[in-house]
Design a protein around this motif. Structure first.
Motif, PDB file in Angstrom:
ATOM      1  N   ARG A 373       0.828  -1.210   0.000  1.00  0.00           N
ATOM      2  CA  ARG A 373       0.000   0.000   0.000  1.00  0.00           C
ATOM      3  C   ARG A 373       0.862   1.261   0.000  1.00  0.00           C
ATOM      4  NH1 ARG A 373      -4.781   1.418   4.439  1.00  0.00           N
ATOM      5  NH2 ARG A 373      -5.345   3.454   3.564  1.00  0.00           N
ATOM      6  N   VAL A 374       1.937   1.240   0.788  1.00  0.00           N
ATOM      7  CA  VAL A 374       2.842   2.401   0.826  1.00  0.00           C
ATOM      8  C   VAL A 374       3.444   2.656  -0.554  1.00  0.00           C
ATOM      9  CG1 VAL A 374       5.000   3.290   1.787  1.00  0.00           C
ATOM     10  CG2 VAL A 374       3.370   2.123   3.278  1.00  0.00           C
ATOM     11  N   PHE A 375       3.872   1.587  -1.217  1.00  0.00           N
ATOM     12  CA  PHE A 375       4.479   1.737  -2.543  1.00  0.00           C
ATOM     13  C   PHE A 375       3.460   2.222  -3.574  1.00  0.00           C
ATOM     14  CE2 PHE A 375       8.145  -0.361  -0.896  1.00  0.00           C
ATOM     15  CZ  PHE A 375       9.166  -0.178  -1.822  1.00  0.00           C
ATOM     16  N   TYR A 380       3.246  11.798  -0.139  1.00  0.00           N
ATOM     17  CA  TYR A 380       4.307  12.579   0.493  1.00  0.00           C
ATOM     18  C   TYR A 380       4.051  12.602   1.994  1.00  0.00           C
ATOM     19  CZ  TYR A 380       7.372  16.418   1.794  1.00  0.00           C
ATOM     20  OH  TYR A 380       8.354  17.186   2.384  1.00  0.00           O
ATOM     21  N   VAL A 381       5.018  12.079   2.773  1.00  0.00           N
ATOM     22  CA  VAL A 381       4.875  12.001   4.224  1.00  0.00           C
ATOM     23  C   VAL A 381       6.117  12.588   4.879  1.00  0.00           C
ATOM     24  CG1 VAL A 381       4.657  10.436   6.196  1.00  0.00           C
ATOM     25  CG2 VAL A 381       3.401   9.953   4.081  1.00  0.00           C
ATOM     26  N   GLU A 382       5.913  13.555   5.764  1.00  0.00           N
ATOM     27  CA  GLU A 382       7.021  14.154   6.505  1.00  0.00           C
ATOM     28  C   GLU A 382       6.511  14.708   7.828  1.00  0.00           C
ATOM     29  OE1 GLU A 382      10.023  14.530   7.933  1.00  0.00           O
ATOM     30  OE2 GLU A 382      10.579  14.285   5.816  1.00  0.00           O
ATOM     31  N   LEU A 383       7.185  14.398   8.923  1.00  0.00           N
ATOM     32  CA  LEU A 383       6.810  14.905  10.248  1.00  0.00           C
ATOM     33  C   LEU A 383       7.797  15.939  10.777  1.00  0.00           C
ATOM     34  CD1 LEU A 383       5.652  11.661  12.119  1.00  0.00           C
ATOM     35  CD2 LEU A 383       4.242  13.407  11.034  1.00  0.00           C
ATOM     36  N   GLN A 413      -1.598  11.502   9.844  1.00  0.00           N
ATOM     37  CA  GLN A 413      -2.765  10.662   9.621  1.00  0.00           C
ATOM     38  C   GLN A 413      -2.411   9.443   8.751  1.00  0.00           C
ATOM     39  OE1 GLN A 413      -5.716  10.784  11.123  1.00  0.00           O
ATOM     40  NE2 GLN A 413      -6.124   8.850  10.044  1.00  0.00           N
ATOM     41  N   THR A 414      -1.579   9.649   7.764  1.00  0.00           N
ATOM     42  CA  THR A 414      -1.155   8.543   6.905  1.00  0.00           C
ATOM     43  C   THR A 414      -0.393   7.499   7.716  1.00  0.00           C
ATOM     44  OG1 THR A 414      -1.001   9.986   4.967  1.00  0.00           O
ATOM     45  CG2 THR A 414       0.220   7.913   4.877  1.00  0.00           C
ATOM     46  N   LEU A 415       0.528   7.959   8.565  1.00  0.00           N
ATOM     47  CA  LEU A 415       1.306   7.025   9.384  1.00  0.00           C
ATOM     48  C   LEU A 415       0.415   6.317  10.402  1.00  0.00           C
ATOM     49  CD1 LEU A 415       4.562   9.108   9.921  1.00  0.00           C
ATOM     50  CD2 LEU A 415       4.304   7.030   8.566  1.00  0.00           C
ATOM     51  N   ARG A 494      10.710   9.345  -2.012  1.00  0.00           N
ATOM     52  CA  ARG A 494       9.489   9.674  -1.272  1.00  0.00           C
ATOM     53  C   ARG A 494       8.988   8.458  -0.482  1.00  0.00           C
ATOM     54  NH1 ARG A 494       4.322  12.677  -3.952  1.00  0.00           N
ATOM     55  NH2 ARG A 494       5.824  14.382  -3.852  1.00  0.00           N
ATOM     56  N   THR A 495       8.915   7.313  -1.141  1.00  0.00           N
ATOM     57  CA  THR A 495       8.442   6.092  -0.467  1.00  0.00           C
ATOM     58  C   THR A 495       9.406   5.675   0.632  1.00  0.00           C
ATOM     59  OG1 THR A 495       7.393   5.393  -2.541  1.00  0.00           O
ATOM     60  CG2 THR A 495       7.707   3.709  -0.852  1.00  0.00           C
ATOM     61  N   SER A 496      10.698   5.841   0.365  1.00  0.00           N
ATOM     62  CA  SER A 496      11.703   5.468   1.359  1.00  0.00           C
ATOM     63  C   SER A 496      11.551   6.284   2.639  1.00  0.00           C
ATOM     64  CB  SER A 496      13.103   5.669   0.769  1.00  0.00           C
ATOM     65  OG  SER A 496      14.087   5.261   1.675  1.00  0.00           O
ATOM     66  N   ARG A 497      11.223   7.561   2.508  1.00  0.00           N
ATOM     67  CA  ARG A 497      11.028   8.401   3.688  1.00  0.00           C
ATOM     68  C   ARG A 497       9.806   7.953   4.477  1.00  0.00           C
ATOM     69  NH1 ARG A 497      13.549  11.084   7.613  1.00  0.00           N
ATOM     70  NH2 ARG A 497      12.316  12.829   8.419  1.00  0.00           N
ATOM     71  N   THR A 498       8.739   7.609   3.775  1.00  0.00           N
ATOM     72  CA  THR A 498       7.539   7.100   4.453  1.00  0.00           C
ATOM     73  C   THR A 498       7.858   5.824   5.232  1.00  0.00           C
ATOM     74  OG1 THR A 498       6.158   7.995   2.678  1.00  0.00           O
ATOM     75  CG2 THR A 498       5.156   6.357   4.121  1.00  0.00           C
TER      76      THR A 498
END
Length: 801
Positions: A373-375, A380-383, A413-415, A494-498
């Motif tokens: 699902r992440v892939f 874009y996910v960043e905290l 929310q995504t995490l 991007r996916t790697s950061r998530t």
């Protein structure tokens, strides 16, 4: 006695690669070839000149291989991939580095005169004559020549040079397995020292002929032998080679060659019995061997020794007992609860290996859907506020870009969604967790609770379990799914950061939300309510996991053992015709295949009822098919005997070279003990009235190439090889024998004894017994080298019950 070779390969990274794309970058990947046979393809790292792969492989292969080559390629979507450069390591070079070759090496230009492969079958004779002897050279056939033409084949012919004269064979069109059966003679002058040169070439109508390789024969030596016949390996033409480093960049590699002479099982029984005796007695016994092995093992090879020991005890059904002994030893020397199992001790390394061997399928079931699902979402996910890039996000409305606060909230929310899904899957998986893994965690939980019984340490048993389950198993798999076979490709930036942020959250849950872990990164605070809820869920999961009674474990294990688990499964394309006419990709039908220890089966989908296709005992060979046969380089053939004993062949197409080699490896491993395995095969297909590879018209012809039954990849679900593990352990102990003898001398000095013996003359002291066993094995190996059968060991041990 058997001789085995293996290659441990780690492709680390590249640097300063040349730009191959108009964007000023490249999309590099590596192809690994053993004797020009592609066996491994790394994932592509997009848009970089300094790629990091970090991929590890182990290959088992015959001891006769010559070289391993690493080709760095640039992937192109619209044209053929470009070759950037290569690194070639010969067998002799690897053998000169017993601890392995490691470091940076410059990429070399790929010279077509060096890209040779295959062998040629020659018969050479010195024929006496009335006035002078004659040199007769019969060019019979060749196999596995390099394909030089776009059709995936070559048009080979042979030139024979001697004493200023040249003669040529006819040209065999479209074949890498030509048969000539042509003979040439040359006058052999007395005292002549010139060598005979046999060169293979690919004929081209409009361009220059391509060099395929050469063999140089020492005529003086042939005079003494009078006659010689056999297969000669084709060599590159070094005189035309103009290799250069230029500015092609560098590749960092770690490659280790291992050659082992594995003795009969009886020779290893004393060593295995001695170690099993210690593990069975646990801390109630003398308890010398395992601690001494750990003490004398350096940090750099501790993982290797842990893996060997674990597999050895898995084969003896004592993995849980071995790990329990390690748990007790580490608990005995640990006074601070917060440092428990945090070092790279033998216990930690062995448990890591155990989870990969026994729990990988379980991990795939839990993490697979979340990782997919992440892939697929690519959100874009960043905290971390200092790293937020609003421009990468796009717009939340028609015209208004998102604010930093909105990005942070959406990321949190995504995490939360991914973490909740992971913990929910984990909590539902108590029964799905392998019985031996549950039993090991239960024993670990109990030992830690006994060692730290006070109320202030009530969380320590839970942290002990999560330190392995979350911190050393789940989190690394989330961060690097490619290395745990969860994905075929590395994640983009991007996916790697998530994945990294999700792994951090899982680690916080695994640490049971301690203040120390929470204080490291304050920007993770928005996830704390979800983390606290996750901690409660995780503790509930562990409580249920360790509370299952042993009788229930045994019943479940028997039920699992009654089923044949799949060795390999996945979608493949099966060829639907009988090889008539030109074959295109439309000739293949997609089905879901499953290989177990009983049969190769198929179904329409993964959830459909499977139909037995080929019985395991009927398999005679599993090999690759020439690219020109189907227009694809990823087709394999399974040759098997049908119910009436007739030879049949099925053609299966894979999606990439890695999948192809994984299937071939699995098929070869499960059928390695079959009777009637073939020694040769046809790499082409029988089309019309002849074989496409060698053009023979007899459909029952034995084959024009050798089978490769011993070339396999090591996988986490491989069957155990008890004798090999015992041999690897013996070799390690031999390397630290001086330290073992010194330790035994010190122990004898402390007790004031001199290794008392039992009635049979064998020493009672376990360490002294181990040294005697090593001496016996050394003598057995010396006998095997001299050609004599290995003697029975002197010191046979009796297990205490």
């Amino acid at each position: 006695m058997a001789r085995r070779s293996s290659l441990s390969i780690r492709i680390v990274e590249g640097k300063n690669l040349p730009a191959k794309d108009i964007t000023g970058s490249s999309d590099p990947y590596c192809i690994v070839k053993v004797d020009n046979e592609p066996i491994i393809r790394t994932a592509t790292v997009w848009k970089t000149l300094c790629p990091f792969w970090g991929e590890e492989y182990q290959v088992h292969l015959p001891p006769t291989f010559h070289a391993v080559a690493f080709y760095v390629m640039d992937e192109d979507a619209l044209s053929r991939d470009d070759v950037i450069g290569k690194v070639c390591l010969t067998r002799d070079m690897l053998a000169s580095h017993p601890k392995g070759f490691s470091g940076w090496t410059h990429l070399m230009e790929v010279d077509r005169n060096e890209e040779v492969q295959g062998e040629i079958h020659l018969r050479l004779e010195v024929v006496p004559g009335t006035h002078a002897s004659r040199l007769r050279c019969s060019v019979l056939e060749a196999r596995d020549l390099a394909p030089k033409d776009r059709n995936g084949a070559s048009d080979p012919f042979v030139r024979v040079h001697y004493n200023g004269r040249t003669q040529e064979t006819s040209v065999v069109k479209k074949s890498c397995y030509p048969r000539w059966n042509e003979t040439f003679e040359f006058e052999l002058e007395e005292g002549a020292t010139e060598a005979l040169s046999v060169e293979a070439w690919d004929w081209d109508l409009v361009s220059r002929n391509d060099f395929l390789g050469k063999v140089v024969v020492n005529v003086q030596r042939l005079r003494s032998a009078q006659q010689e016949e056999g297969w000669f390996r084709l060599q590159p033409d070094q005189s035309k080679s103009q290799r250069g480093e230029g500015n092609l960049g560098s590749l960092q590699l770690e490659v280790r060659l291992r050659d082992e002479t594995v003795l009969p099982s009886t020779c290893y029984q004393p060593l295995v019995q001695l170690l099993c005796q210690e593990v069975k007695l646990g801390t109630q016994g003398p308890g010398q061997l395992i601690p001494v092995i750990e003490e004398t093992t350096s940090a750099e090879c501790r993982q290797e020794v842990a893996t060997t020991l674990l597999k050895l005890f898995l084969g003896q059904g004592l993995a849980k007992d071995f790990l329990d002994l390690l748990f007790q030893l580490e608990l005995g020397r640990t006074s601070e609860a917060n440092t428990l199992f945090r070092s790279n001790s033998l216990a930690s390394k062995s448990m890591e290996c155990f989870l990969k061997v026994a729990g990988m399928r379980y991990l795939h079931g839990i993490l697979g859907p979340i990782i997919d699902r992440v892939f697929e979402e690519k959100k874009y996910v960043e905290l971390d506020p200092s790293k937020v890039e609003v421009k990468d996000v796009g717009c939340s409305g028609l015209h208004r870009p998102q604010t930093e606060a909105e990005v942070l909230e959406q990321s949190a929310q995504t995490l939360r969604t991914h973490l909740v899904a992971l913990l929910s899957a984990l909590c539902r998986s108590v029964r799905a967790c392998p019985a031996v893994v549950r039993a090991t965690f239960r024993q670990l939980f109990r030992r830690v609770r006994e060692r730290f019984p006070s109320p202030q340490h009530q969380n320590v048993p839970f942290i002990a379990v999560t330190s392995f389950l979350c911190l050393r198993f789940f989190s690394p798999a989330i961060m690097s799914p490619k290395l745990f076979h969860l994905r075929e490709r590395h994640a983009d930036a991007r996916t790697s950061r998530t994945l990294l942020l999700l792994a951090k959250v899982v680690q916080n849950v695994g640490n049971l939300d301690t203040p120390v872990s929470r204080a490291k990164e304050a920007w993770m605070e928005p996830l704390q309510p979800t983390v606290r809820q996750g901690v409660a869920q995780l503790k509930d999961f562990i409580t249920k996991l360790v509370d299952i009674e042993e009788k229930e474990e045994l019943d479940l294990q028997r039920a699992l053992n009654s089923q044949a688990p799949p060795v390999k499964e996945g979608p493949l394309f099966i060829h639907r015709t009988k090889g008539k006419g030109p074959l295109a990709s439309s000739s293949f039908k997609k089905l879901y295949f499953s290989l177990s220890t009983e049969a190769l089966s198929f179904a329409k989908t993964s959830s459909s009822k499977k139909s037995a296709f080929i019985k395991l005992a009927s398999i005679r060979a599993a090999e690759k098919v020439e690219e020109k046969s189907f227009g694809s380089s990823h087709v394999m053939q399974v040759i098997y005997a049908d119910d009436v004993g007739r030879s049949q062949t099925v053609y299966l197409q894979c999606k990439c070279v890695n999948e192809l080699n994984q299937w071939l490896s699995a098929l070869r491993k499960v059928s390695i003990n079959n009777t009637g395995l073939l020694g040769s095969y046809h790499p082409g297909i029988f089309r019309g009235d002849k074989w496409s590879c060698c053009h023979q018209k007899d459909r029952t012809d034995q084959g024009c190439d050798r089978t490769h039954s011993r070339v396999t990849l090591q996988e986490w679900n491989d069957p155990l090889d008890h004798d090999l593990e015992a041999q690897l352990l013996y070799k390690h102990l031999l390397g630290v024998e001086v330290a073992l003898r010194e330790k035994q001398r010190l122990l004898s000095g402390e007790t004031g004894t001199s290794s008392p013996t039992d009635r049979g003359g064998a020493p009672k002291d376990p360490l002294a017994q181990l040294l005697c066993v090593l001496q016996d094995l050394r003598e057995a190996h010396s006998s095997s080298v001299a050609g004599a059968p290995p003697r029975e060991p002197h010191h046979l041990l009796e297990l205490q019950t």
